[in-house]
Design a protein around this motif. Structure first.
Motif, PDB file in Angstrom:
ATOM      1  N   TYR A  38       0.760  -1.296   0.083  1.00 16.14           N
ATOM      2  CA  TYR A  38       0.007   0.059   0.011  1.00 16.14           C
ATOM      3  C   TYR A  38       0.868   1.203  -0.007  1.00 16.14           C
ATOM      4  O   TYR A  38       1.979   1.319   0.557  1.00 16.14           O
ATOM      5  N   ALA A  39       0.151   2.290  -0.310  1.00 17.57           N
ATOM      6  CA  ALA A  39       0.801   3.572  -0.536  1.00 17.57           C
ATOM      7  C   ALA A  39      -0.202   4.646   0.237  1.00 17.57           C
ATOM      8  O   ALA A  39      -1.336   4.576  -0.104  1.00 17.57           O
ATOM      9  N   LEU A  40       0.382   5.287   0.947  1.00 22.26           N
ATOM     10  CA  LEU A  40      -0.561   6.287   1.742  1.00 22.26           C
ATOM     11  C   LEU A  40       0.040   7.854   1.054  1.00 22.26           C
ATOM     12  O   LEU A  40       1.133   8.298   1.426  1.00 22.26           O
ATOM     13  N   LEU A  41      -0.800   8.523   0.217  1.00 23.17           N
ATOM     14  CA  LEU A  41      -0.414   9.688  -0.435  1.00 23.17           C
ATOM     15  C   LEU A  41      -1.142  10.646  -0.129  1.00 23.17           C
ATOM     16  O   LEU A  41      -2.268  10.636   0.007  1.00 23.17           O
ATOM     17  N   TYR A 196       3.540   2.509   2.575  1.00 26.55           N
ATOM     18  CA  TYR A 196       4.630   3.258   2.314  1.00 26.55           C
ATOM     19  C   TYR A 196       4.122   4.778   2.101  1.00 26.55           C
ATOM     20  O   TYR A 196       3.054   4.983   1.331  1.00 26.55           O
ATOM     21  N   VAL A 197       4.606   5.561   3.120  1.00 26.80           N
ATOM     22  CA  VAL A 197       3.946   6.892   3.149  1.00 26.80           C
ATOM     23  C   VAL A 197       4.875   7.730   2.202  1.00 26.80           C
ATOM     24  O   VAL A 197       6.064   7.935   2.158  1.00 26.80           O
ATOM     25  N   THR A 198       4.159   8.641   1.345  1.00 27.93           N
ATOM     26  CA  THR A 198       4.842   9.535   0.454  1.00 27.93           C
ATOM     27  C   THR A 198       3.843  10.782   0.025  1.00 27.93           C
ATOM     28  O   THR A 198       2.621  10.672  -0.032  1.00 27.93           O
ATOM     29  N   HIS A 199       4.576  11.761  -0.625  1.00 27.84           N
ATOM     30  CA  HIS A 199       3.699  12.922  -1.046  1.00 27.84           C
ATOM     31  C   HIS A 199       3.948  12.827  -2.499  1.00 27.84           C
ATOM     32  O   HIS A 199       3.374  13.602  -3.291  1.00 27.84           O
ATOM     33  N   ASP A 200       4.808  11.776  -2.983  1.00 30.08           N
ATOM     34  CA  ASP A 200       5.176  11.802  -4.504  1.00 30.08           C
ATOM     35  C   ASP A 200       4.188  10.827  -5.219  1.00 30.08           C
ATOM     36  O   ASP A 200       4.538   9.630  -4.942  1.00 30.08           O
ATOM     37  N   GLN A 201       3.808  11.286  -6.361  1.00 29.81           N
ATOM     38  CA  GLN A 201       2.705  10.314  -6.949  1.00 29.81           C
ATOM     39  C   GLN A 201       3.333   9.166  -7.704  1.00 29.81           C
ATOM     40  O   GLN A 201       2.820   8.027  -7.477  1.00 29.81           O
ATOM     41  N   THR A 202       4.298   9.476  -8.164  1.00 31.77           N
ATOM     42  CA  THR A 202       5.017   8.552  -8.986  1.00 31.77           C
ATOM     43  C   THR A 202       5.689   7.365  -7.960  1.00 31.77           C
ATOM     44  O   THR A 202       5.529   6.153  -8.242  1.00 31.77           O
ATOM     45  N   GLU A 203       6.180   7.766  -6.755  1.00 32.80           N
ATOM     46  CA  GLU A 203       6.622   6.691  -5.807  1.00 32.80           C
ATOM     47  C   GLU A 203       5.469   5.812  -5.372  1.00 32.80           C
ATOM     48  O   GLU A 203       5.457   4.746  -5.292  1.00 32.80           O
ATOM     49  N   ALA A 204       4.215   6.546  -5.242  1.00 29.61           N
ATOM     50  CA  ALA A 204       3.098   5.844  -4.841  1.00 29.61           C
ATOM     51  C   ALA A 204       2.506   4.972  -5.828  1.00 29.61           C
ATOM     52  O   ALA A 204       2.246   3.751  -5.479  1.00 29.61           O
ATOM     53  N   LEU A 205       2.607   5.467  -6.997  1.00 37.92           N
ATOM     54  CA  LEU A 205       1.708   4.480  -7.938  1.00 37.92           C
ATOM     55  C   LEU A 205       2.663   3.547  -8.557  1.00 37.92           C
ATOM     56  O   LEU A 205       1.988   2.407  -8.894  1.00 37.92           O
ATOM     57  N   THR A 206       4.161   3.604  -8.460  1.00 39.60           N
ATOM     58  CA  THR A 206       4.831   2.394  -9.022  1.00 39.60           C
ATOM     59  C   THR A 206       5.180   1.452  -7.773  1.00 39.60           C
ATOM     60  O   THR A 206       5.204   0.207  -8.225  1.00 39.60           O
ATOM     61  N   PHE A 207       4.975   1.892  -6.508  1.00 41.42           N
ATOM     62  CA  PHE A 207       4.927   0.922  -5.449  1.00 41.42           C
ATOM     63  C   PHE A 207       3.944   0.001  -5.092  1.00 41.42           C
ATOM     64  O   PHE A 207       3.850  -1.271  -5.132  1.00 41.42           O
ATOM     65  N   ALA A 208       2.764   0.614  -5.220  1.00 40.93           N
ATOM     66  CA  ALA A 208       1.767  -0.079  -4.593  1.00 40.93           C
ATOM     67  C   ALA A 208       0.634  -0.585  -5.644  1.00 40.93           C
ATOM     68  O   ALA A 208       0.481  -0.245  -6.402  1.00 40.93           O
TER      69      ALA A 208
END
Ligand code: ATP
Length: 362
Positions: A38-41, A196-208
């Motif tokens: 999961y990403a928390l964006l 995975y906490v992030t404010h970066d959409q690319t990080e969130a969308l590619t990880f989760a």
């Protein structure tokens, strides 16, 4: 590993959760599947770290419960919850070698050397730390120190979840992609529940596999990267995800027609009576708009700016006072900057007070 449930969680740092405006977290209900990625964006200050610290046990929520499977763990410490947390800045013991740092969580729990060694070597290989195994951490770069932190979080196979709080902030941009794909690989290999906490959409969308989008202390949408892109449930999701984000502009509904600044558009859907006091908006992504010559049917617009960003162009157009961004791959000759804007109606949405309203097909 456990299925994690957050039940009616609210948190106020000022101690008054009754006052909605005071709350860093307003009312959160969420379930994290065992083994999910999961990403928390969300933007800075929306409550991501607060939520993460409530899951790990670093923070006790003002209200609500945290359940691991069916067990209420709200009052338990991080250690009792068996959670690994990786922070924005590396937490390593400078005087220890890379090997000793990675082995520490296992050694601390009394594991035998014959279990520790292969696990440390396996992780060091995946993280690219193999050649530094016997170097003291103090001699390493910030990138390598953060890799050690990641490794320490991943070393124990028995953890209930691994929480990452913006772990790639200190990492060189070139390496970010590499580390993200290594984390994805590790998720597939070991099946950990990862948040995975992030404010970066690319990080969130590619990880989760699934992304939880937060805004002002609330969860505004949980979905796959595709769902967040194709059907944002809140205008903030439309605006925050995408580059540029979704076009959102005021409109009215008249019968089955949408009226934008006097222009009538049919979306082929019927909407319920939305009340006269509500804020009604139309949302459409720049990818779902087309520009055609002005003698063809569409919203008559004028081009005010064209940005060529290599892969495609972003064209800024205006109709009366309403502006739209349009992504075009090739630009048909558009005489004197006047053209018509065509909506992909299937991907054009209506929002009432920022929330998506699904119409009924006509
Ligand atoms: P960032 O990406 O900047 O870390 P975030 O989304 O993780 O932001 P939080 O750190 O959870 O957000 O903060 C949510 C809100 O709670 C913010 O308004 C913040 O100022 C406030 N806050 C966070 N920690 C504390 C604290 N210890 N005491 C008082 N207020 C706090």
């Amino acid at each position: 590993m456990a299925h994690i449930t957050l039940e009616n969680i609210a948190h106020s740092y000022t101690g008054n959760p009754e006052n909605h405006e005071d709350c860093a977290l307003k009312k959160v209900n969420l379930s994290w599947r065992n083994g999910g990625a999961y990403a928390l964006l969300g933007p800075s200050g929306c409550g991501k770290t607060t939520l993460l610290n409530i899951i790990s046990g670093l923070l006790h929520p003002s209200r609500g419960k945290v359940l691991f499977d069916t067990e209420d763990v709200t009052g338990m410490s991080t250690e009792q919850r068996n959670i690994a947390q990786i922070f924005q800045f590396p937490v390593v013991y400078d005087t220890m070698t890379v090997f000793q740092n990675l082995a520490f969580p296992l050694k601390n729990r009394g594991r035998k050397q014959k279990e520790i060694e292969p696990r440390v070597i396996e992780l060091a290989k995946i993280l690219g730390l193999e050649k530094d195994l016997h170097t003291r951490a103090q001699h390493l770069t910030a990138d390598s120190k953060q890799k050690i932190s990641l490794g320490r979080g991943l070393i124990r196979k028995s953890v209930n979840a691994i929480l990452f709080d913006e772990p790639l902030t200190v990492i060189d941009p070139q390496l970010k992609w590499e580390l993200r794909s290594q984390l994805k690989f590790l998720h597939k290999k070991f099946g950990f529940t990862m948040i995975y906490v992030t404010h970066d959409q690319t990080e969130a969308l590619t990880f989760a596999d699934e992304v939880v989008v937060m805004y002002e202390g609330e969860i505004v949408q949980t979905g796959t990267p595709e769902a967040l892109f194709e059907k944002p449930e809140h205008t903030f999701v439309g605006y925050f995800i995408g580059s540029p984000g979704m076009n959102v502009c005021a409109c009215e509904l008249q019968g089955n027609q949408v009226v934008i600044d006097g222009y009538m558009l049919s979306l082929g859907r019927k909407y319920p009576d939305l009340g006269s006091n509500s804020k009604i908006e139309i949302g459409v992504r720049p990818e779902h708009l087309r520009l055609v010559p002005s003698d063809r049917e569409g919203l008559p617009v004028k081009i005010i700016k064209v940005d060529d960003i290599g892969r495609h162009r972003i064209v800024r157009v205006v109709f009366n006072n309403t502006k739209f961004n349009v992504i075009v791959s090739d630009m048909t000759e558009l005489a004197d900057g006047n053209c018509s804007l065509v909506f992909d109606t299937e991907h054009t949405h209506i929002y009432v007070d920022d929330h998506l309203v699904s119409g009924e097909e006509l």
